[in-house]
Design an enzyme around this catalytic site. Structure first.
Site, PDB file in Angstrom:
ATOM      1  N   HIS A  56     -10.462  -9.803   5.223  1.00  0.00           N
ATOM      2  CA  HIS A  56     -11.651  -9.161   4.662  1.00  0.00           C
ATOM      3  C   HIS A  56     -12.163  -9.969   3.488  1.00  0.00           C
ATOM      4  CE1 HIS A  56      -8.471  -7.585   2.066  1.00  0.00           C
ATOM      5  NE2 HIS A  56      -9.377  -7.107   1.220  1.00  0.00           N
ATOM      6  N   HIS A  58     -12.651  -9.691   0.178  1.00  0.00           N
ATOM      7  CA  HIS A  58     -12.325  -9.651  -1.249  1.00  0.00           C
ATOM      8  C   HIS A  58     -11.832 -11.014  -1.753  1.00  0.00           C
ATOM      9  CE1 HIS A  58     -11.933  -4.981  -1.359  1.00  0.00           C
ATOM     10  NE2 HIS A  58     -13.172  -5.395  -1.565  1.00  0.00           N
ATOM     11  N   ASP A  60      -9.540 -12.068  -3.730  1.00  0.00           N
ATOM     12  CA  ASP A  60      -8.116 -12.420  -3.738  1.00  0.00           C
ATOM     13  C   ASP A  60      -7.607 -12.770  -2.340  1.00  0.00           C
ATOM     14  OD1 ASP A  60      -8.489  -9.530  -3.342  1.00  0.00           O
ATOM     15  OD2 ASP A  60      -6.308  -9.359  -3.405  1.00  0.00           O
ATOM     16  N   HIS A  61      -8.467 -12.660  -1.321  1.00  0.00           N
ATOM     17  CA  HIS A  61      -8.086 -13.012   0.046  1.00  0.00           C
ATOM     18  C   HIS A  61      -8.826 -14.243   0.566  1.00  0.00           C
ATOM     19  CE1 HIS A  61      -5.933  -9.126   0.683  1.00  0.00           C
ATOM     20  NE2 HIS A  61      -6.649  -8.876  -0.396  1.00  0.00           N
ATOM     21  N   HIS A 112     -10.893   0.122   3.794  1.00  0.00           N
ATOM     22  CA  HIS A 112     -10.787  -0.592   2.511  1.00  0.00           C
ATOM     23  C   HIS A 112     -12.091  -1.369   2.288  1.00  0.00           C
ATOM     24  CE1 HIS A 112      -8.906  -2.894  -0.717  1.00  0.00           C
ATOM     25  NE2 HIS A 112      -9.202  -4.014  -0.102  1.00  0.00           N
ATOM     26  N   ASP A 134      -5.288  -5.508   3.413  1.00  0.00           N
ATOM     27  CA  ASP A 134      -5.193  -4.384   2.469  1.00  0.00           C
ATOM     28  C   ASP A 134      -5.449  -3.047   3.174  1.00  0.00           C
ATOM     29  OD1 ASP A 134      -4.816  -6.332   0.580  1.00  0.00           O
ATOM     30  OD2 ASP A 134      -6.697  -5.995  -0.483  1.00  0.00           O
ATOM     31  N   HIS A 172      -0.155  -7.325  -0.285  1.00  0.00           N
ATOM     32  CA  HIS A 172       0.238  -7.073  -1.683  1.00  0.00           C
ATOM     33  C   HIS A 172       1.635  -6.477  -1.780  1.00  0.00           C
ATOM     34  CE1 HIS A 172      -3.691  -7.747  -3.699  1.00  0.00           C
ATOM     35  NE2 HIS A 172      -4.212  -7.311  -2.558  1.00  0.00           N
TER      36      HIS A 172
HETATM   37 FE    FE Z   1      -6.311  -7.561  -1.941  1.00  0.00          FE
HETATM   38 ZN    ZN Z   2      -8.921  -6.118  -0.729  1.00  0.00          ZN
END
Ligand code: FE
Ligand code: ZN
Length: 269
Positions: A56, A58, A60-61, A112, A134, A172
């Protein structure tokens, strides 16, 4: 055939996953939020990057993708979404996609985010695996940033209906805090109490708790248990309304928003 999966810890609590067929030198990375730790892992393991996979949009990905894709030389697979402009191979629910001889099934899991995908592989290996970003976490699930509770519940059910031996590679290390919350929702769940004790020990040594497996989640993750009496009872108490709607979707909605406000360490263990 055997699948090798390497963990790349990053940021505070992210895991990027690097996988390849045993013996092959070409690898695929899942959700590289940062390029640096991926390049280090590739060098250490003597692997080369053949493909990049995103669950996805975001940061951090996907933050490491522009640097890792080497100006589009390495294919980038991910959801069709204008939020990930560098995806070269857009994927959607039901697609099958192959990386170095390993065939994955693409499962849409909105909630999410709306573009969230999971990648499941079940053939020719000992135990099925799913990279679920996530969506499903060990002992919990992702926050609802874009989707509705109903959407997320349906997405979690898709994962819950996979082979119960499936190894869950989420993105995570949230397990300890998740299980603390789970214990408040289901104080009478002895499997949960035991799991929490194990996880506390592992985390005291800094040991990762991921991958988890689906059978464990089905027994201890309250977000997969919204149709069970103790979870319904806790949601009802939390909600406080006299004519509480005990449908699975509403129970899920109540415990998800409860978790959003829950402060780890705020209650006696
Ligand atoms: Fe994340
Ligand atoms: Zn995320």
């Amino acid at each position: 055939m055997s699948l090798k999966i390497h963990r790349i810890p990053a940021f505070r609590d992210n895991y990027f996953w690097l996988f390849h067929q045993d013996g092959a030198s070409g690898a695929t990375v899942v959700d590289p939020g940062d390029a640096e730790p991926v390049l280090r892992a590739l060098a250490t393991l003597g692997l080369q990057l053949d493909a990049i996979l995103a669950t996805h949009h975001h940061p951090d990905h996907i933050g490491g993708i522009p640097a890792l894709s080497n100006l589009g030389q390495i294919p980038v697979y991910g959801p069709y979404s204008n939020k990930i402009p560098f995806v070269t191979h857009p994927l959607a629910d039901g697609d099958r996609v192959e990386f170095g001889g390993l065939v994955f099934q693409v499962i849409a899991v909105p909630g999410h985010t709306l573009d969230h995908l999971a990648y499941y592989m079940s053939t020719d290996i000992d135990r099925p695996v799913v990279f679920c970003g996530d969506t499903l976490f060990a002992g919990g699930c992702g926050r609802l940033f874009e989707g509705t509770p109903q959407q997320m519940l349906e997405s979690l059910k898709k994962i819950a209906s996979l082979d119960s031996r499936t190894l869950i590679y989420c993105a995570h290390e949230y397990t300890q805090a998740n299980l603390e919350f789970a214990s408040v929702v289901e104080p009478g769940n002895t499997a949960l109490t035991q799991r929490r004790r194990q996880v506390d020990l592992l985390r005291a040594n800094g040991t990762p708790t991921i991958p988890t497996d689906l059978a464990t989640e089905l027994k201890t993750n309250p977000f997969l248990r919204c149709n069970l009496p103790e979870v319904i009872r806790s949601a009802k108490l939390r909600d406080g309304s006299t004519n509480f709607d005990a449908s699975e979707a509403n129970v899920f909605r109540v415990i998800r928003s409860w978790k959003d406000k829950f402060q780890p360490g705020s209650r006696p263990p």
